[in-house]
Design an enzyme around this catalytic site. Sequence first.
Site, PDB file in Angstrom:
ATOM      1  N   GLU A 292       0.888  -1.173   0.000  1.00  0.00           N
ATOM      2  CA  GLU A 292       0.000   0.000   0.000  1.00  0.00           C
ATOM      3  C   GLU A 292       0.919   1.214   0.000  1.00  0.00           C
ATOM      4  OE1 GLU A 292      -3.208  -0.182  -0.398  1.00  0.00           O
ATOM      5  OE2 GLU A 292      -3.139  -2.367  -0.345  1.00  0.00           O
ATOM      6  N   CYS A 326      -1.287   9.308   3.831  1.00  0.00           N
ATOM      7  CA  CYS A 326      -1.371   8.849   2.439  1.00  0.00           C
ATOM      8  C   CYS A 326      -2.670   9.325   1.817  1.00  0.00           C
ATOM      9  CB  CYS A 326      -1.290   7.336   2.397  1.00  0.00           C
ATOM     10  SG  CYS A 326      -2.486   6.531   3.460  1.00  0.00           S
TER      11      CYS A 326
END
Length: 531
Positions: A292, A326
């Site tokens: 990720e 993020c």
Amino acid sequence: MTMPVTRPALPRVTYSNTGEDFSAVHAHLDAVLPAVRRHLLGRAQPNRIGGADDDSDGEAYDAASPIDRALLLGRFTAAGAGAVDRAVTAAAEAGRDWGRRPWAERLAILRQGAVAMERRKYELSAAALLEVGKSRLEAVGEVEEAIDLIRYYCDEMERADGFDRPMQRAFPHEATRCVLRPYGVFAVIAPFNFPVALSTGMMTAAMVGGNTVVYKPSPLAGLTGRLIVECFVAGGLPDGVLNLLCGGAATGEAMLTHPGIDGVAFTGSHAVGMDIFRRFAAGPQARPVLAEMGGKNPAYVTASADLDVAVAGVVRSAFGLQGQKCSALSTVFVADAVHDAFLERLTAATEALTVGNPEDAGVFMGPLINEAALRRFDEACAAGRADGTILCGGDVLRGGVYDGGCYVRPTVIAGLPDDHRLHRDELFLPVLTVRRFIDLDAAIAAGNAVRYGLTAGLYSRELAEIEQFLATAEAGVLYANRPSGATTGAWPGIQTFCGWKGSGLTGKGGLGPWYVPQFMREQSHTLMGWE
Ligand code: NAD
């Protein structure tokens, strides 16, 4: 360490229940933070291999708090190749029992880990605050998320009946089952910004699936790394199932090049994740790589939007945790008809944010993580000044508490050319760029035209616009009309968190039902002579 502070009943803190009364939480943190400073910080925090503390191989390093560089978080050891080898061997040995246990036994132990983490929730929250410079509620929310992640992944295993399914029969006396089985030893490599939730999520999913783990937190986040492992150990995790190695890229490389590693779960930057994927996935045999990675997340404010809601959500997502998420909002596209009114409110709300020591209850934004981030901030602001207009912020704060770390003002930049790198690159800073649009389709296409695809948000009161956004935005996590965050605030079991394009490798994310099975491989069992 036993915390000398007892805990009253307190409300749950998530990232989105922003309207609740958290005065009792703040009162408790007023007592916990000084206690954690006194009792936890500044100590040696050893690695853990095969159930024992182990600093026998590697280089010692000190980690300081970004809040104040004079505040020593602890002394850690960057594990060398020998320690890596022993950790992988310990994990492989422990896996022989752990992987074969009935899955319900594994869940019972891991759930006890959640109980232990619940018990130490505020101590862990204070550690995350001091380690990363998170605001109080961001820090408590993160630990709450980690606890929920353990419970959610255990529940998912249960719901799937251990991923063991009867299949169709080809003949009456032949029975076939499809079962998911562990790969073996997983390397878990975590970033600095959500050190508790992301580490806990990755390692829990691996262990639920019957794998054992060699875990490396970010070199900036060894303190919470150690506390997480202590919680699982307190929950009764057998020796060697979870091994902790501190250190940076060199330790990570030594882990990934070790032949005993069967898979890797990584969360971090695009550059490192892709490098790991290219080099690790295809060795002598293919190995699973779950990565990720970064984001460059847009939000769209249309002419029909409720501007108060939009401003609230944009500010929280752009500047929460100093933009170091993020899922942080990077670029806001604003419809021409509301552009000036929105910007006026946006700059006023941004200028009203409090930047300071996040130990203080009223502080929204703490420091940047380190000097490298500060250099990136200076470069981004210089580019913003040269090629556009800085509407607010753009400077570094000095004097008093600000001299202890890297404190900057939240920054909004407008008027950049469409193809400017600040619209394209992940900055990971409290810097928001603004773009004006006339046609929503074209704006969404421009928001999609980046290498990333993690989150996106929309503010609109037109159903057709909402449907258009949901149908065309290229990101794994979409939100519409959220005041608590335009692009941030995903929660286990509610918003699955999957990076598209350069933000994720597998097309299945964390926090949702398809995560745990990615840590397992399929096996078909056919038995003749069975009714
Ligand atoms: P990073 O990529 O610099 O480091 C992540 C981890 O990888 C650290 O533990 C680091 O020590 C390790 N590492 C670095 N080089 C390595 C190598 N060559 N081999 C093995 N391991 C190596 O990321 P960071 O600065 O800690 O975190 C910020 C990044 O993480 C941002 O890009 C952010 O968007 C991303 N992130 C993504 C998610 C998500 O769920 N998609 C969540 C949080 C953070």
